[in-house]
Write an enzyme that holds these catalytic residues in place. Structure first.
Site, PDB file in Angstrom:
ATOM      1  N   LEU A  64       0.750  -1.255   0.017  1.00  0.00           N
ATOM      2  CA  LEU A  64      -0.080   0.117  -0.040  1.00  0.00           C
ATOM      3  C   LEU A  64       0.774   1.313  -0.069  1.00  0.00           C
ATOM      4  O   LEU A  64       2.040   1.383   0.213  1.00  0.00           O
ATOM      5  CB  LEU A  64      -0.895  -0.003   1.283  1.00  0.00           C
ATOM      6  CG  LEU A  64      -2.089  -1.221   1.166  1.00  0.00           C
ATOM      7  CD1 LEU A  64      -2.421  -1.314   2.455  1.00  0.00           C
ATOM      8  CD2 LEU A  64      -3.143  -0.892   0.169  1.00  0.00           C
ATOM      9  N   PRO A  65       0.036   2.380  -0.370  1.00  0.00           N
ATOM     10  CA  PRO A  65       1.182   3.507  -0.588  1.00  0.00           C
ATOM     11  C   PRO A  65       1.841   4.234   0.509  1.00  0.00           C
ATOM     12  O   PRO A  65       2.740   4.843   0.577  1.00  0.00           O
ATOM     13  CB  PRO A  65       0.082   4.624  -0.992  1.00  0.00           C
ATOM     14  CG  PRO A  65      -1.148   3.708  -1.672  1.00  0.00           C
ATOM     15  CD  PRO A  65      -1.397   2.593  -0.804  1.00  0.00           C
ATOM     16  N   THR A  93       6.397   0.321   2.022  1.00  0.00           N
ATOM     17  CA  THR A  93       7.515   1.189   2.520  1.00  0.00           C
ATOM     18  C   THR A  93       6.755   2.239   3.320  1.00  0.00           C
ATOM     19  O   THR A  93       5.960   3.196   2.768  1.00  0.00           O
ATOM     20  CB  THR A  93       8.197   2.100   1.367  1.00  0.00           C
ATOM     21  OG1 THR A  93       8.898   1.110   0.614  1.00  0.00           O
ATOM     22  CG2 THR A  93       9.358   2.711   2.018  1.00  0.00           C
ATOM     23  N   LYS A 168      15.449  -0.349   4.788  1.00  0.00           N
ATOM     24  CA  LYS A 168      14.970   0.223   3.661  1.00  0.00           C
ATOM     25  C   LYS A 168      15.412   1.789   3.696  1.00  0.00           C
ATOM     26  O   LYS A 168      15.987   2.121   2.500  1.00  0.00           O
ATOM     27  CB  LYS A 168      13.503  -0.078   3.589  1.00  0.00           C
ATOM     28  CG  LYS A 168      12.941   0.871   2.601  1.00  0.00           C
ATOM     29  CD  LYS A 168      12.823   0.176   0.980  1.00  0.00           C
ATOM     30  CE  LYS A 168      12.332   1.079   0.029  1.00  0.00           C
ATOM     31  NZ  LYS A 168      12.400   0.454  -1.248  1.00  0.00           N
ATOM     32  N   LYS A 243       9.785  10.261  -1.055  1.00  0.00           N
ATOM     33  CA  LYS A 243       9.056   9.691  -0.077  1.00  0.00           C
ATOM     34  C   LYS A 243       9.988   9.023   0.838  1.00  0.00           C
ATOM     35  O   LYS A 243       9.857   9.246   2.101  1.00  0.00           O
ATOM     36  CB  LYS A 243       8.117   8.771  -0.484  1.00  0.00           C
ATOM     37  CG  LYS A 243       7.284   7.855   0.291  1.00  0.00           C
ATOM     38  CD  LYS A 243       6.651   6.655  -0.158  1.00  0.00           C
ATOM     39  CE  LYS A 243       6.161   5.649   0.885  1.00  0.00           C
ATOM     40  NZ  LYS A 243       5.415   4.676   0.398  1.00  0.00           N
TER      41      LYS A 243
HETATM   42  P1  NAD Z   1       0.771   2.288  -6.357  1.00  0.00           P
HETATM   43  O1  NAD Z   1      -0.022   3.612  -6.043  1.00  0.00           O
HETATM   44  O2  NAD Z   1       0.682   1.809  -7.864  1.00  0.00           O
HETATM   45  O3  NAD Z   1      -0.173   0.989  -5.795  1.00  0.00           O
HETATM   46  C1  NAD Z   1      -0.887   1.085  -4.564  1.00  0.00           C
HETATM   47  C2  NAD Z   1      -2.199   0.703  -4.788  1.00  0.00           C
HETATM   48  O4  NAD Z   1      -2.734   0.387  -3.282  1.00  0.00           O
HETATM   49  C3  NAD Z   1      -3.081   0.999  -5.521  1.00  0.00           C
HETATM   50  O5  NAD Z   1      -3.774   0.198  -6.731  1.00  0.00           O
HETATM   51  C4  NAD Z   1      -4.359   1.413  -4.812  1.00  0.00           C
HETATM   52  O6  NAD Z   1      -5.646   1.587  -5.347  1.00  0.00           O
HETATM   53  C5  NAD Z   1      -4.145   0.894  -3.676  1.00  0.00           C
HETATM   54  N1  NAD Z   1      -4.886   1.432  -2.495  1.00  0.00           N
HETATM   55  C6  NAD Z   1      -4.529   2.293  -1.898  1.00  0.00           C
HETATM   56  N2  NAD Z   1      -5.614   2.410  -0.684  1.00  0.00           N
HETATM   57  C7  NAD Z   1      -6.187   1.155  -0.711  1.00  0.00           C
HETATM   58  C8  NAD Z   1      -6.898   0.894   0.615  1.00  0.00           C
HETATM   59  N3  NAD Z   1      -7.381   1.250   1.455  1.00  0.00           N
HETATM   60  N4  NAD Z   1      -7.387  -0.666   0.166  1.00  0.00           N
HETATM   61  C9  NAD Z   1      -6.986  -1.448  -0.936  1.00  0.00           C
HETATM   62  N5  NAD Z   1      -5.975  -0.861  -1.827  1.00  0.00           N
HETATM   63  C10 NAD Z   1      -5.531   0.538  -1.579  1.00  0.00           C
HETATM   64  O7  NAD Z   1       2.129   2.256  -5.628  1.00  0.00           O
HETATM   65  P2  NAD Z   1       3.231   1.177  -5.928  1.00  0.00           P
HETATM   66  O8  NAD Z   1       4.247   1.790  -6.718  1.00  0.00           O
HETATM   67  O9  NAD Z   1       2.825  -0.292  -6.114  1.00  0.00           O
HETATM   68  O10 NAD Z   1       3.849   1.201  -4.407  1.00  0.00           O
HETATM   69  C11 NAD Z   1       3.254   0.481  -3.092  1.00  0.00           C
HETATM   70  C12 NAD Z   1       4.238   0.518  -2.136  1.00  0.00           C
HETATM   71  O11 NAD Z   1       5.736   0.014  -2.699  1.00  0.00           O
HETATM   72  C13 NAD Z   1       4.576   1.639  -1.690  1.00  0.00           C
HETATM   73  O12 NAD Z   1       4.738   1.842  -0.459  1.00  0.00           O
HETATM   74  C14 NAD Z   1       6.095   2.283  -2.361  1.00  0.00           C
HETATM   75  O13 NAD Z   1       6.641   3.369  -1.589  1.00  0.00           O
HETATM   76  C15 NAD Z   1       6.672   0.886  -2.274  1.00  0.00           C
HETATM   77  N6  NAD Z   1       7.702   0.716  -3.450  1.00  0.00           N
HETATM   78  C16 NAD Z   1       7.334   0.871  -4.707  1.00  0.00           C
HETATM   79  C17 NAD Z   1       8.457   0.869  -5.786  1.00  0.00           C
HETATM   80  C18 NAD Z   1       8.070   1.194  -7.131  1.00  0.00           C
HETATM   81  O14 NAD Z   1       9.371   1.218  -7.877  1.00  0.00           O
HETATM   82  N7  NAD Z   1       7.079   1.755  -7.544  1.00  0.00           N
HETATM   83  C19 NAD Z   1       9.692   0.286  -5.229  1.00  0.00           C
HETATM   84  C20 NAD Z   1       9.972  -0.112  -3.841  1.00  0.00           C
HETATM   85  C21 NAD Z   1       8.847   0.132  -2.774  1.00  0.00           C
END
Ligand code: NAD
Length: 288
Positions: A64-65, A93, A168, A243
């Site tokens: 999740l975000p 994260t 991390k 972030k």
């Molecule tokens: P994203 O925004 O693409 O995905 C997040 C998902 O969570 C979305 O599909 C959203 O609809 C869903 N969501 C939000 N609130 C919700 C709720 N209450 N219930 C159910 N679903 C809900 O983000 P991402 O890029 O997939 O990143 C996710 C996590 O991974 C973050 O914490 C980010 O920091 C971490 N991360 C991302 C990357 C990257 O390269 N994208 C790399 C390492 C870590």
């Protein structure tokens, strides 16, 4: 195993698909209908309510975000709703304090829980080659390991609850500092009349050796192929680096840790993100 997966965005979508490929049954929940439709195509069973998705599962994975959302999902839909023996894995994260708080509440309710943030971006999530840094008890780690191995190439037990998030953000603070340092050195060498490719050849085999230079060279046409060669598209977005730097600075304050370069890196990325949040973080070289 039967696993509920909550948060099927850029990262979670591919991770859930890899759990299915490894033979797990996956109950998927996301607020986005588009994400759910993709999860269905990838072999997950989809749900329109998180509390229903966690019924009868052996484990719950969340991606999740941010910390506020993680806390509300666990408190509202997972703790007390998933079966008592389920193992809980938060791969998002988030800040160390929230990770510890949620794990404490889960443990008080009888669950084994780990924080298991990842290193590696969307390509690694899709390819099942993520690195997981895991915080939690030895027992929780052992139970989580099998689930995480289906989504990654390395699963490392960092320590107690919150230790995964600590690893991390410290890693990414180091990465931000080393990327800015690499970019500065490359541009300065160029300004002084040294061919940047020659600088790369020398420094990548000297004491300047580091991941930012050797594996992710930030200057187009120099060193290894990287997002710099694709106009800084793809890779690890500046907005996500910012972030993580903000989380790092919050954590540094709570621990009274001195991080002058981390703070400066956060300020530089904050400025750069105002107009370039979607570009790969190595694009910070454009400001020099
Ligand atoms: P994203 O925004 O693409 O995905 C997040 C998902 O969570 C979305 O599909 C959203 O609809 C869903 N969501 C939000 N609130 C919700 C709720 N209450 N219930 C159910 N679903 C809900 O983000 P991402 O890029 O997939 O990143 C996710 C996590 O991974 C973050 O914490 C980010 O920091 C971490 N991360 C991302 C990357 C990257 O390269 N994208 C790399 C390492 C870590």
């Amino acid at each position: 195993m039967k696993i509920a997966f909550i948060g099927l965005g850029n990262m979670g979508g591919g991770m859930a698909a890899n759990l299915v490929k490894a033979g797990h049954a996956v109950n998927a929940f996301d607020l986005s209908e588009e994400a759910l439709a993709t999860a269905k195509d990838n072999g997950c069973e989809t749900f329109t309510d998180a509390s229903e998705a966690v019924q009868g599962v052996d484990g719950v994975v969340t991606m999740l975000p941010n910390g506020a959302i993680v806390k509300s999902v666990y408190e509202g839909s997972v703790i007390g709703k998933a079966p008592a023996g389920a193992v809980l894995l938060d791969c998002s994260t988030i800040d160390v304090a929230t990770a510890k708080e949620v794990a404490g509440k889960a443990e008080a309710a009888g669950y084994d829980m780990v924080d298991a943030p990842v290193s590696g971006g969307i390509a690694a999530a899709n390819g099942g080659t993520l690195t997981f840094m895991v915080g939690g008890t030895e027992k929780a780690f052992k139970r989580a390991e099998e689930v995480l191995q289906a989504m990654g190439k390395a699963v490392i037990h960092a320590g107690d609850a919150g230790a995964g998030q600590t690893a991390k953000i410290c890693n990414n603070m180091l990465l931000a500092i080393s990327m800015i340092g690499t970019a500065e050195a490359m541009k300065m060498a160029e300004k002084l009349g040294l061919d940047p490719q020659k600088f790369y050849e020398i420094s990548s085999q000297s004491s300047g050796y580091c991941w930012s230079l050797n594996a992710y060279t930030p200057m187009p046409g120099v060193g290894v192929e990287s997002p710099a060669d694709k106009d800084y598209q793809g890779g690890f977005a500046t907005g996500l680096m910012l972030k993580d730097l903000k989380l790092a600075m919050e954590a540094a304050e709570t621990a009274d840790a001195s991080t002058p370069l981390g703070r400066h890196a956060k300020d530089l990325y904050e400025q750069f993100a105002e107009e370039n949040a979607g570009l790969d973080f190595s694009a910070i070289i454009k400001t020099l």
